[in-house]
Motif scaffolding. Structure first.
Motif, PDB file in Angstrom:
ATOM      1  N   ARG A  28      41.867  21.664  58.774  1.00  0.00           N
ATOM      2  CA  ARG A  28      43.087  20.933  58.522  1.00  0.00           C
ATOM      3  C   ARG A  28      43.449  21.381  57.073  1.00  0.00           C
ATOM      4  N   THR A  31      46.037  24.652  57.397  1.00  0.00           N
ATOM      5  CA  THR A  31      47.174  24.182  57.900  1.00  0.00           C
ATOM      6  C   THR A  31      48.120  23.400  56.828  1.00  0.00           C
ATOM      7  N   LEU A  32      47.366  22.609  55.829  1.00  0.00           N
ATOM      8  CA  LEU A  32      48.099  21.999  54.872  1.00  0.00           C
ATOM      9  C   LEU A  32      48.403  22.962  53.965  1.00  0.00           C
ATOM     10  N   ASP A  35      51.461  24.636  55.299  1.00  0.00           N
ATOM     11  CA  ASP A  35      52.769  23.847  55.254  1.00  0.00           C
ATOM     12  C   ASP A  35      53.402  23.516  53.953  1.00  0.00           C
ATOM     13  N   VAL A  36      52.616  23.441  52.972  1.00  0.00           N
ATOM     14  CA  VAL A  36      52.951  22.876  51.455  1.00  0.00           C
ATOM     15  C   VAL A  36      53.771  24.143  51.045  1.00  0.00           C
ATOM     16  N   ASN A  39      56.943  24.869  52.616  1.00  0.00           N
ATOM     17  CA  ASN A  39      57.928  23.913  52.178  1.00  0.00           C
ATOM     18  C   ASN A  39      58.526  24.116  50.698  1.00  0.00           C
ATOM     19  N   ALA A  48      56.712  18.681  51.382  1.00  0.00           N
ATOM     20  CA  ALA A  48      55.430  19.297  50.915  1.00  0.00           C
ATOM     21  C   ALA A  48      54.581  17.885  50.544  1.00  0.00           C
ATOM     22  N   SER A  50      55.105  14.849  51.321  1.00  0.00           N
ATOM     23  CA  SER A  50      54.738  14.064  52.646  1.00  0.00           C
ATOM     24  C   SER A  50      53.624  14.530  53.203  1.00  0.00           C
ATOM     25  N   LYS A  51      53.477  15.972  53.350  1.00  0.00           N
ATOM     26  CA  LYS A  51      52.195  16.397  54.027  1.00  0.00           C
ATOM     27  C   LYS A  51      51.053  16.207  53.218  1.00  0.00           C
ATOM     28  N   ASP A  54      50.051  12.444  53.737  1.00  0.00           N
ATOM     29  CA  ASP A  54      49.158  12.308  54.978  1.00  0.00           C
ATOM     30  C   ASP A  54      47.837  12.980  54.879  1.00  0.00           C
ATOM     31  N   PHE A  55      47.681  14.129  54.471  1.00  0.00           N
ATOM     32  CA  PHE A  55      46.424  14.685  54.283  1.00  0.00           C
ATOM     33  C   PHE A  55      45.412  13.687  53.523  1.00  0.00           C
TER      34      PHE A  55
END
Length: 244
Positions: A28, A31-32, A35-36, A39, A48, A50-51, A54-55
């Motif tokens: 995970r 993946t973060l 994504d970050v 973004n 970024a 928001s991700k 959530d993590f």
């Protein structure tokens, strides 16, 4: 966090093997990172942030933190303790690096107060930006964990309907469903047992139970004398801890 590591005499040394929940968290994390980084490169810092939120809230705190809570207690022997302490340390450090552009002073304070004792960089802002480690990505495991969460939600729903608190251990939970549900039940057996607080997870036919995507879950709510004794012991232990 710091207290747990100090009383366990922790040193950030990678263990020979990782438990399955730690493998999931590292996957995970990759993946973060992707994504970050994407973004921020696209000048979308709100996505970024928001991700990251959530993590931290869901993956790290509410899920992984709950899984490892009993295993990392001071004085408790657990075969996965070293793996879990190492994973939590590394994931927290990497996550703080990702978070540092957003809250530079808070992340620096956390780094100086704890992580700097084990790291060579003088400041978190002198650290390299976290790179994605593709070998740690396990999409199948991530999907199985999402299914496991749905199984736990169904189990908790049954407990709520029957007025059975989660702290009371039950005999078993039974899972029926398609291959992805069965695979989750088998591969994440220990995680499901811990999070649902049951002694056994079975794969079989479910006549009456809660529907989940691609499957069904039932909970054995029969209460025998052995379970009652365990409940009483659990309540006594909790009472003693609360009076300390």
């Amino acid at each position: 966090l710091q207290t747990y590591y100090e009383v366990n005499n922790f040193k950030p040394k990678k263990p020979k093997t990782l438990d399955i929940s730690s493998k999931w968290l590292f996957s995970r994390l990759q993946t973060l990172k992707m994504d970050v980084t994407k973004n921020l490169d696209e000048l979308k810092p709100h996505l970024a942030a928001s991700k990251l939120q959530d993590f931290f809230l869901n993956d790290l705190s509410r899920w992984y933190g709950h899984i490892i809570r009993e295993d990392i207690k001071p004085g408790l022997e657990s075969k996965h303790k070293d793996s879990m302490l190492y994973t939590f340390y590394q994931v927290m450090l990497e996550s703080l690096k990702l978070l540092s552009p957003f809250i530079p002073f808070v992340t620096e304070e956390l780094y100086q107060n704890f992580f700097k004792a084990f790291e060579k960089e003088e400041s978190i802002h002198l650290s390299n930006w976290p790179e994605v480690e593709n070998k740690l990505i396990n999409k199948k495991l991530e999907e199985e964990m999402e299914t496991a969460k749905k199984i736990i939600e169904a189990s908790n729903s049954i407990r709520h309907e029957k007025n059975l608190k989660l702290r009371y251990v039950l005999s078993s939970l039974t899972i029926e469903g398609k291959d992805n549900v069965v695979s989750s039940g088998k591969n994440l057996n220990e995680v499901i047992k811990k999070m649902a607080n049951v002694k056994d997870v079975k794969i079989g036919t479910v006549k009456e139970g809660k529907e989940i995507e691609d499957g069904k879950v039932s909970l054995d709510i029969e209460i025998n004398p052995e379970l009652k004794n365990e409940w009483l012991l659990s309540e006594l232990t909790r009472s003693v801890q609360e009076t300390r």
